[in-house]
Every structure is written in C-alpha cells, then in structure tokens.
Design an enzyme around this catalytic site. Structure first.
Site, PDB file in Angstrom:
ATOM      1  N   ARG A  15     -41.486 -27.932 -23.548  1.00  0.00           N
ATOM      2  CA  ARG A  15     -42.076 -29.350 -23.226  1.00  0.00           C
ATOM      3  C   ARG A  15     -43.840 -28.955 -22.626  1.00  0.00           C
ATOM      4  O   ARG A  15     -43.440 -27.690 -22.362  1.00  0.00           O
ATOM      5  CB  ARG A  15     -40.615 -30.310 -22.659  1.00  0.00           C
ATOM      6  CG  ARG A  15     -39.738 -31.007 -23.090  1.00  0.00           C
ATOM      7  CD  ARG A  15     -38.665 -31.297 -21.748  1.00  0.00           C
ATOM      8  NE  ARG A  15     -38.219 -29.463 -21.609  1.00  0.00           N
ATOM      9  CZ  ARG A  15     -37.120 -30.288 -20.901  1.00  0.00           C
ATOM     10  NH1 ARG A  15     -36.566 -31.877 -20.251  1.00  0.00           N
ATOM     11  NH2 ARG A  15     -36.326 -29.816 -20.018  1.00  0.00           N
ATOM     12  N   LYS A  75     -40.401 -27.924 -15.459  1.00  0.00           N
ATOM     13  CA  LYS A  75     -38.740 -27.158 -15.747  1.00  0.00           C
ATOM     14  C   LYS A  75     -39.639 -26.519 -13.945  1.00  0.00           C
ATOM     15  O   LYS A  75     -40.817 -25.957 -13.872  1.00  0.00           O
ATOM     16  CB  LYS A  75     -38.368 -25.918 -16.197  1.00  0.00           C
ATOM     17  CG  LYS A  75     -37.760 -26.547 -17.696  1.00  0.00           C
ATOM     18  CD  LYS A  75     -36.481 -27.027 -16.950  1.00  0.00           C
ATOM     19  CE  LYS A  75     -35.779 -27.055 -16.525  1.00  0.00           C
ATOM     20  NZ  LYS A  75     -34.772 -27.499 -15.901  1.00  0.00           N
ATOM     21  N   TYR A  94     -39.573 -31.030 -11.967  1.00  0.00           N
ATOM     22  CA  TYR A  94     -37.996 -30.551 -11.758  1.00  0.00           C
ATOM     23  C   TYR A  94     -37.472 -29.612 -10.992  1.00  0.00           C
ATOM     24  O   TYR A  94     -38.254 -27.979 -11.510  1.00  0.00           O
ATOM     25  CB  TYR A  94     -37.016 -30.330 -12.854  1.00  0.00           C
ATOM     26  CG  TYR A  94     -37.093 -32.154 -13.911  1.00  0.00           C
ATOM     27  CD1 TYR A  94     -36.197 -33.255 -13.068  1.00  0.00           C
ATOM     28  CD2 TYR A  94     -37.703 -31.728 -15.008  1.00  0.00           C
ATOM     29  CE1 TYR A  94     -36.496 -34.128 -14.156  1.00  0.00           C
ATOM     30  CE2 TYR A  94     -37.437 -33.002 -15.855  1.00  0.00           C
ATOM     31  CZ  TYR A  94     -36.949 -34.088 -14.684  1.00  0.00           C
ATOM     32  OH  TYR A  94     -36.662 -35.585 -16.184  1.00  0.00           O
ATOM     33  N   HIS A  96     -34.009 -28.178  -8.743  1.00  0.00           N
ATOM     34  CA  HIS A  96     -32.894 -28.831  -8.878  1.00  0.00           C
ATOM     35  C   HIS A  96     -32.837 -27.015  -7.715  1.00  0.00           C
ATOM     36  O   HIS A  96     -31.898 -26.690  -8.068  1.00  0.00           O
ATOM     37  CB  HIS A  96     -32.465 -27.452  -9.941  1.00  0.00           C
ATOM     38  CG  HIS A  96     -32.079 -28.907 -11.057  1.00  0.00           C
ATOM     39  ND1 HIS A  96     -31.365 -29.988 -11.147  1.00  0.00           N
ATOM     40  CD2 HIS A  96     -33.429 -29.276 -12.301  1.00  0.00           C
ATOM     41  CE1 HIS A  96     -32.334 -31.136 -11.781  1.00  0.00           C
ATOM     42  NE2 HIS A  96     -32.743 -30.341 -12.670  1.00  0.00           N
ATOM     43  N   GLU A 118     -36.342 -34.416  -9.637  1.00  0.00           N
ATOM     44  CA  GLU A 118     -34.863 -35.484  -9.741  1.00  0.00           C
ATOM     45  C   GLU A 118     -34.390 -35.941  -8.778  1.00  0.00           C
ATOM     46  O   GLU A 118     -33.619 -36.494  -8.403  1.00  0.00           O
ATOM     47  CB  GLU A 118     -34.026 -34.057 -10.225  1.00  0.00           C
ATOM     48  CG  GLU A 118     -33.952 -32.997  -9.277  1.00  0.00           C
ATOM     49  CD  GLU A 118     -34.610 -31.638  -8.787  1.00  0.00           C
ATOM     50  OE1 GLU A 118     -35.166 -30.643  -8.550  1.00  0.00           O
ATOM     51  OE2 GLU A 118     -35.831 -32.028  -9.583  1.00  0.00           O
ATOM     52  N   ASP A 270     -27.974 -27.841 -14.467  1.00  0.00           N
ATOM     53  CA  ASP A 270     -29.105 -27.381 -13.276  1.00  0.00           C
ATOM     54  C   ASP A 270     -28.680 -27.458 -12.018  1.00  0.00           C
ATOM     55  O   ASP A 270     -29.360 -27.273 -11.563  1.00  0.00           O
ATOM     56  CB  ASP A 270     -30.293 -28.657 -13.284  1.00  0.00           C
ATOM     57  CG  ASP A 270     -30.650 -27.813 -15.090  1.00  0.00           C
ATOM     58  OD1 ASP A 270     -30.821 -26.654 -14.907  1.00  0.00           O
ATOM     59  OD2 ASP A 270     -31.613 -29.406 -15.599  1.00  0.00           O
TER      60      ASP A 270
END
Length: 363
Positions: A15, A75, A94, A96, A118, A270
């Site tokens: 991605r 990511k 993101y 996490h 998120e 995650d």
C-alpha cells in the site's frame, strides 16, 4: 505545507499513503507534495502518475523524511525509519502504540507529532480511518481462514461452503464491529454457518436484523465462547478497544476444546491480539501451529490487496490530510474533535490515555 509520501518498507506492504488523486487535491490547495521513487508501484500507481498531478519524485526515503513537514503513511514507522523522524514533524498514519512499546519510546524520543488513524473518532464513537481497512481485513480474514482449512495447508480439510449432502463449516466471529460484520457477511456469503458475538445487546439486535439468516448473533461470555469452540472450524478475532490493548478472549487452555486443524485468524493482532497464543506474523510467513490449531496473525492483512486498500484508505483520510495541511495540526485538531482524538504522542509526551494505560510505568 510540504507533504511527504514515503515507500512502505514493512514486509510485503504494497500500500501507499495516498493515491495520485489525493495528491492532486493537496496540490489544488497549494501544498507541495514529495513522493519517494516507486512508492506507489505496489498499488498500481507509477511515479509518472504522481508527476502528472504535480508531485515531485525523490530518490530515497531519507530525502522524503528530510524535506517533509507532514509524513502521510499507511503503516507505523519501523526501526530503520526511527532515526529519520525529526522533532516537530507530523506523522499521519496507523501506529497502534498500545501493542508496540519500542515504537512508542522511539516516537517519544523523536519529538514528532504522532496522529494515529486508528484513534480518530467521531462523536458517535465510530472510527472513520480504521473502518475502510477493517472492512478489507474482515473480508480477507474469512478468505484466508478458508484457504488454511485445506489439508495441504495444515487445516482439517473442510470446504467452507460444504457441498450438497455435506454440511458447511462453522465460523465463529468474536466482535460485532466493522471487522466482525464484514467477516460475518463474507462467511455467510460463502455458505458457512456463522455465529457472531458481542457484548452490546443493541448491536446484536442490529446485526440480527441486517445480516443474512445463516448468521446467529450471540452475547459474548467466556462460557458462551467455550460452548461454541468444539464444532467451530474458523475463529475470527475482531475485538477492538480503540487505541488500547486487546483482551484475550481465547486462552491457550481453550484450544483443547477445538478440533485439530481448525484455523484461528487474529485480525486484532495490531492491538496485541485477542488470542493468548497469537503473535504477529507476516505475509511471507503467515501461519504457525499451536496445539494442533492453525494460527494466522498477519499484522497488515489489507496489504495483500493494495490497490483496493490504498484507494479506500485515501478516500477516508483525504479530508483530514487537507485540514492538517491547510491549518496546521494544532488548529485542525482544535477545530475537529475527531481529529483531536487522533493525537497520541506530541513532542515527546504521550497524550492519549489508553496508550499510557497499556504501558503503565514504562513510558
């Protein structure tokens, strides 16, 4: 503002942070965009597509981080990227943090502003930047679970749909949120018998009305889960507490209740995973076995379908990226309470309570 889009370097992560269409919108707002060479290739967007909408292509990831005031990624930064992040730089991706202490410490040390997709949360408690990838991950969780049921892949040798005269598989979905609903729909569409659990009666009532007849909503307790496991072929773990570590709903001792060759797919990995026996895996090496049960715990499931995922993610993030670029992060977050909730680490300080709670005394 100068916006940078680096190439993702996590295992098999194809991605990219933004499509050329998204870059075009940033350019219309007067912003400069730099894109790392070949960043979009894995998603089907060559350098020429970005150049055509006014982006400037830079040769290395170091160049992108050096020039950009805001980094837009998919990511979280991984270890080789830690030294590239600088004080005052805005990272929009993101993260996490509740499941990754080294990352949290590295970003605190960097002095950057970390705004996590998120945890951006609307007043109705929905998570607009998590939703598109959750929908992809939920669908793919069932596809991957069905794939690893094959005997040649370590599974019990059952076809998820069954055939005339042979029962279909049973799929247990833990969690009735976006991932869980998408998984239940996919499993039902493939002909499985599906049970979906949640602790919200109103949500279970809604799922009972909206989902196909071969999906049965069930109130989630440990006892209820234990009763379901003996005849379950695929378990999809999709529990989410925004920004916080996921509770373990299936402990190791519960594996003995399951048939050998059953498959567990932990979409919550995650955030630490909702199976005690889960640990993160990659697309290169996606599964492992514990007590005869196949575990699939890839931490970036949507990365396997990058074209769809990148487009869906850009559609969701673009309005927020434009606000951040137009106003700067402070004013954008003041003006939008949803975006404010995305702030996790600001210039060396953790400002998101669930992350502090996850790492009590360690940050």
């Amino acid at each position: 503002m100068k916006v940078g889009i680096p190439k993702e370097i996590k295992d098999n992560e194809n991605r990219v942070g933004m499509t050329p269409a998204g870059v075009s919108e940033l350019k219309k707002h007067g912003h400069e965009v730099v894109v790392q060479h070949t960043a979009g290739e894995g998603s089907g967007f060559p350098d020429e597509a970005y150049e055509a909408v006014g982006a400037r292509i830079l040769p290395t990831i170091e160049d992108v981080y050096r020039e950009a005031e805001m980094i837009i990624k998919v990511k979280e930064p991984i270890e080789p990227e830690y030294p590239l992040v600088r004080p005052g730089q805005l990272l929009f991706t993101y993260f996490h943090f509740a499941s990754d202490l080294p990352l949290a410490k590295a970003m605190i040390k960097s002095g950057a502003i970390c705004l996590a997709y998120e945890t951006v949360q609307l007043p109705d408690r929905s998570l607009p930047l998590l939703a598109p990838m959750s929908e992809v991950a939920g669908r793919m969780a069932v596809m991957n679970g069905a794939y690893y049921l094959q005997k040649t892949k370590g599974g019990n040798g059952k076809l998820i749909s069954g055939v005339p005269g042979v029962k279909p598989c049973k799929v247990l979905v833990l969690g009735g949120g976006t991932v869980g609903e998408a998984a239940a729909r996919m499993a039902a569409g493939m002909g499985a018998d599906v049970v979906i659990t949640d602790i919200s009666i109103p949500r279970l009532r809604q799922l009972g009305i909206e989902l196909p007849a071969n999906v049965k909503p069930l109130y989630s307790t440990e006892h209820a889960i234990r009763e379901e496991l003996p005849d379950t072929d695929i378990v999809i773990g999709s529990v989410l507490i925004p920004g916080a570590k996921t509770p373990h709903l299936i402990t190791r001792d519960m594996l003995k209740l399951m048939k050998r060759g059953s498959v567990m797919v932990d979409v919550a990995i995650d955030q630490g995973g909702c199976f005690e026996t889960s640990h993160p895996t990659t697309h290169t090496d996606p599964v492992y076995e514990v007590d005869g049960i196949v575990h699939y715990a890839v931490a970036n499931i949507p990365g396997a379908v990058p074209r769809t995922s990148t487009m869906a993610l850009t559609h969701a993030t673009l309005r927020y990226a434009l606000a951040l670029a137009d106003k700067g992060w402070k004013k954008a977050c003041e003006d939008d309470s949803a975006l404010q909730k995305g702030l996790n680490i600001v210039e060396g300080k953790v400002v998101y309570e669930p992350v502090l709670e996850a790492w009590k005394g360690e940050l």
